[in-house]
Design an enzyme around this catalytic site. Structure first.
Site, PDB file in Angstrom:
ATOM      1  CG  ASP A 272       2.447   6.079  -6.094  1.00  8.26           C
ATOM      2  OD1 ASP A 272       1.684   5.374  -6.799  1.00  8.26           O
ATOM      3  OD2 ASP A 272       2.452   7.321  -6.144  1.00  8.26           O
ATOM      4  CB  VAL A 273       1.441   0.121  -7.487  1.00  4.08           C
ATOM      5  CG1 VAL A 273       2.078  -0.756  -6.432  1.00  4.08           C
ATOM      6  CG2 VAL A 273      -0.007   0.423  -7.142  1.00  4.08           C
TER       7      VAL A 273
ATOM      8  CG  ASP B  22      -2.214   0.749   0.976  1.00  4.69           C
ATOM      9  OD1 ASP B  22      -3.257   0.087   0.829  1.00  4.69           O
ATOM     10  OD2 ASP B  22      -2.181   2.001   0.901  1.00  4.69           O
TER      11      ASP B  22
ATOM     12  CE  LYS C 164     -11.752   0.219 -10.993  1.00  9.09           C
ATOM     13  NZ  LYS C 164     -10.740  -0.538 -10.244  1.00  9.09           N
TER      14      LYS C 164
ATOM     15  CB  THR D 167     -15.901  -0.556   0.787  1.00  7.75           C
ATOM     16  OG1 THR D 167     -16.034   0.339  -0.325  1.00  7.75           O
ATOM     17  CG2 THR D 167     -16.215  -1.969   0.361  1.00  7.75           C
TER      18      THR D 167
ATOM     19  CE1 TYR E  25     -13.349   3.197  -9.569  1.00 10.37           C
ATOM     20  CE2 TYR E  25     -15.527   2.763 -10.464  1.00 10.37           C
ATOM     21  CZ  TYR E  25     -14.502   2.427  -9.607  1.00 10.37           C
ATOM     22  OH  TYR E  25     -14.625   1.338  -8.790  1.00 10.37           O
TER      23      TYR E  25
HETATM   24  N1  NAD Z   1     -16.433  -0.249  -2.951  1.00 13.26           N
HETATM   25  C1  NAD Z   1     -17.101  -0.402  -4.068  1.00 13.26           C
HETATM   26  O1  NAD Z   1     -18.331  -0.191  -4.122  1.00 13.26           O
HETATM   27  C2  NAD Z   1     -16.381  -0.845  -5.291  1.00 13.26           C
HETATM   28  C3  NAD Z   1     -17.146  -1.190  -6.387  1.00 13.26           C
HETATM   29  C4  NAD Z   1     -16.498  -1.601  -7.537  1.00 13.26           C
HETATM   30  C5  NAD Z   1     -15.130  -1.682  -7.560  1.00 13.26           C
HETATM   31  N2  NAD Z   1     -14.407  -1.331  -6.477  1.00 13.26           N
HETATM   32  C6  NAD Z   1     -12.953  -1.418  -6.589  1.00 13.26           C
HETATM   33  O2  NAD Z   1     -12.364  -2.021  -5.445  1.00 13.26           O
HETATM   34  C7  NAD Z   1     -11.027  -1.506  -5.294  1.00 13.26           C
HETATM   35  C8  NAD Z   1     -10.772  -0.858  -3.965  1.00 13.26           C
HETATM   36  O3  NAD Z   1     -11.379  -1.417  -2.974  1.00 13.26           O
HETATM   37  P1  NAD Z   1     -11.028  -1.094  -1.454  1.00 13.26           P
HETATM   38  O4  NAD Z   1     -12.336  -1.198  -0.774  1.00 13.26           O
HETATM   39  O5  NAD Z   1      -9.900  -1.957  -1.009  1.00 13.26           O
HETATM   40  O6  NAD Z   1     -10.532   0.459  -1.467  1.00 13.26           O
HETATM   41  P2  NAD Z   1      -9.663   1.273  -0.452  1.00 13.26           P
HETATM   42  O7  NAD Z   1      -9.551   2.629  -1.042  1.00 13.26           O
HETATM   43  O8  NAD Z   1     -10.193   1.139   0.942  1.00 13.26           O
HETATM   44  O9  NAD Z   1      -8.258   0.541  -0.454  1.00 13.26           O
HETATM   45  C9  NAD Z   1      -7.387   0.636  -1.492  1.00 13.26           C
HETATM   46  C10 NAD Z   1      -6.005   0.869  -0.966  1.00 13.26           C
HETATM   47  O10 NAD Z   1      -5.190   1.180  -2.083  1.00 13.26           O
HETATM   48  C11 NAD Z   1      -4.246   2.126  -1.691  1.00 13.26           C
HETATM   49  N3  NAD Z   1      -3.750   2.845  -2.858  1.00 13.26           N
HETATM   50  C12 NAD Z   1      -4.400   3.778  -3.598  1.00 13.26           C
HETATM   51  N4  NAD Z   1      -3.600   4.222  -4.571  1.00 13.26           N
HETATM   52  C13 NAD Z   1      -2.418   3.545  -4.442  1.00 13.26           C
HETATM   53  C14 NAD Z   1      -1.189   3.569  -5.142  1.00 13.26           C
HETATM   54  N5  NAD Z   1      -0.999   4.396  -6.180  1.00 13.26           N
HETATM   55  N6  NAD Z   1      -0.193   2.750  -4.748  1.00 13.26           N
HETATM   56  C15 NAD Z   1      -0.360   1.917  -3.691  1.00 13.26           C
HETATM   57  N7  NAD Z   1      -1.507   1.871  -2.969  1.00 13.26           N
HETATM   58  C16 NAD Z   1      -2.523   2.680  -3.349  1.00 13.26           C
HETATM   59  C17 NAD Z   1      -4.959   3.031  -0.708  1.00 13.26           C
HETATM   60  O11 NAD Z   1      -4.036   3.665   0.181  1.00 13.26           O
HETATM   61  C18 NAD Z   1      -5.893   2.063   0.006  1.00 13.26           C
HETATM   62  O12 NAD Z   1      -5.379   1.625   1.246  1.00 13.26           O
HETATM   63  C19 NAD Z   1     -10.830  -0.440  -6.327  1.00 13.26           C
HETATM   64  O13 NAD Z   1     -10.149  -0.943  -7.441  1.00 13.26           O
HETATM   65  C20 NAD Z   1     -12.262  -0.075  -6.662  1.00 13.26           C
HETATM   66  O14 NAD Z   1     -12.363   0.535  -7.904  1.00 13.26           O
HETATM   67  C21 NAD Z   1     -14.993  -0.921  -5.343  1.00 13.26           C
END
Ligand code: NAD
Length: 267
Positions: free
Chosen positions: A68-69, A42, A165, A196, A161
């Site tokens: 930072d990926v 992360d 995707k 979430t 977004y």
């Molecule tokens: N929650 C929803 O309703 C929903 C629906 C469809 C898709 N998604 C997808 O699910 C995924 C995220 O889910 P989540 O609940 O774990 O989200 P989240 O934001 O809680 O967790 C994602 C983590 O990724 C980290 N992050 C962000 N950018 C980064 C980077 N550049 N390098 C490294 N780390 C990074 C953040 O710090 C965070 O801790 C996303 O791809 C999102 O598009 C979510």
């Protein structure tokens, strides 16, 4: 059941953006409960550490790594660090993603580029460096976390977004075909409306749904789903577990929709 016994899983975006359970955090914990050693990446070190602490408290094996990926250099170092620690990578879960509100007219060029870097380039970079490792090992499973926004307009204006995707889906299919001979499977999960922390904390989502009222947003989202309620992070984690495990060994290039039926209906 130890469905991932002996496997090393890299979960990218293994923290959660706020208190509670995000998809990546629940996935990392689920993988560990099923016997995987989990490399938790992360950009927020504290968030990755928190996931690792939960896994360790349950007797699991995990390491936190800060990267930072969206940056190529960070991804190279991340893959090398995982190999140094665990010696292999069997599962890659590309979970990072951000939602930026705005139509093509409204979104700034800088925000457009940032969403593409975080949501799409990150998965390209991770696969670029992990696939050769998996191919050398004789195979592996990659899970790209997409969204039903890639195939439907959800009533929220966030074109950047949805576009990232959609591109992720095709990157998944193309890569699945190209690396099937090396037994590297590449699948996407398309979560629907999940409850979430990411949804609660994404600037503009509650504003778009319900004038900033988060509880009203949850009610509006529940009402949209045929099952009558949103999903949660564990629904995504369990889908990822199936795709990570050998139970799905003949499945590649699919879009696994996890949405309580919402994409089946009109309006
Ligand atoms: N929650 C929803 O309703 C929903 C629906 C469809 C898709 N998604 C997808 O699910 C995924 C995220 O889910 P989540 O609940 O774990 O989200 P989240 O934001 O809680 O967790 C994602 C983590 O990724 C980290 N992050 C962000 N950018 C980064 C980077 N550049 N390098 C490294 N780390 C990074 C953040 O710090 C965070 O801790 C996303 O791809 C999102 O598009 C979510």
């Amino acid at each position: 059941m130890q469905r991932l016994k002996g496997k090393t899983a890299m979960v990218v975006g293994a923290g959660s953006i706020g208190p509670g359970w995000g998809n990546g955090k629940a996935t990392a914990v689920t993988f560990a409960r099923e016997g995987a050693q989990v490399f938790c990446v992360d950009r927020n070190s504290a968030a990755a550490e928190e996931t690792v602490k939960i896994i360790a408290a349950e007797g699991g094996n995990a390491i936190a790594f800060t990267a930072d990926v969206s940056r190529a250099g960070d991804v190279e170092v991340m893959v090398a660090a995982c190999l140094k620690a665990y010696g292999r990578i069997d599962v890659l879960d590309n979970n990072v993603g951000i939602a930026e509100i705005g139509s093509v007219v409204e979104i700034s060029e800088a925000d457009w580029d940032r969403v593409f870097a975080v949501n799409l380039k990150s998965a390209y970079l991770a696969m670029k460096h992990v696939i050769p490792v998996m191919a050398r090992q004789g195979g592996g499973s990659i899970i790209n976390i997409s969204s039903i926004a890639s195939i439907r307009h959800l009533g929220i204006s966030y074109v950047s977004y949805a576009t990232t995707k959609a591109a992720m889906n095709q990157m998944t299919r193309t890569t699945a075909v190209e690396f099937a001979p090396q037994n590297v499977r590449v699948n996407a999960i398309l979560p629907g409306l999940m409850k979430t922390p990411m949804v609660e904390h994404s600037a503009g989502l509650a504003a778009s749904y319900a004038k900033g009222d988060v509880e009203a947003m949850w009610r509006a989202r529940d009402a949209q789903v045929p099952m009558g309620h949103m999903g949660d992070a564990w629904d995504v984690a369990n889908a990822a577990l199936f795709l990570a495990s050998d139970e799905s060994k003949y499945i590649t290039g699919i879009e696994l929709i996890v949405d309580g039926g919402i994409t089946l209906k009109v309006g």
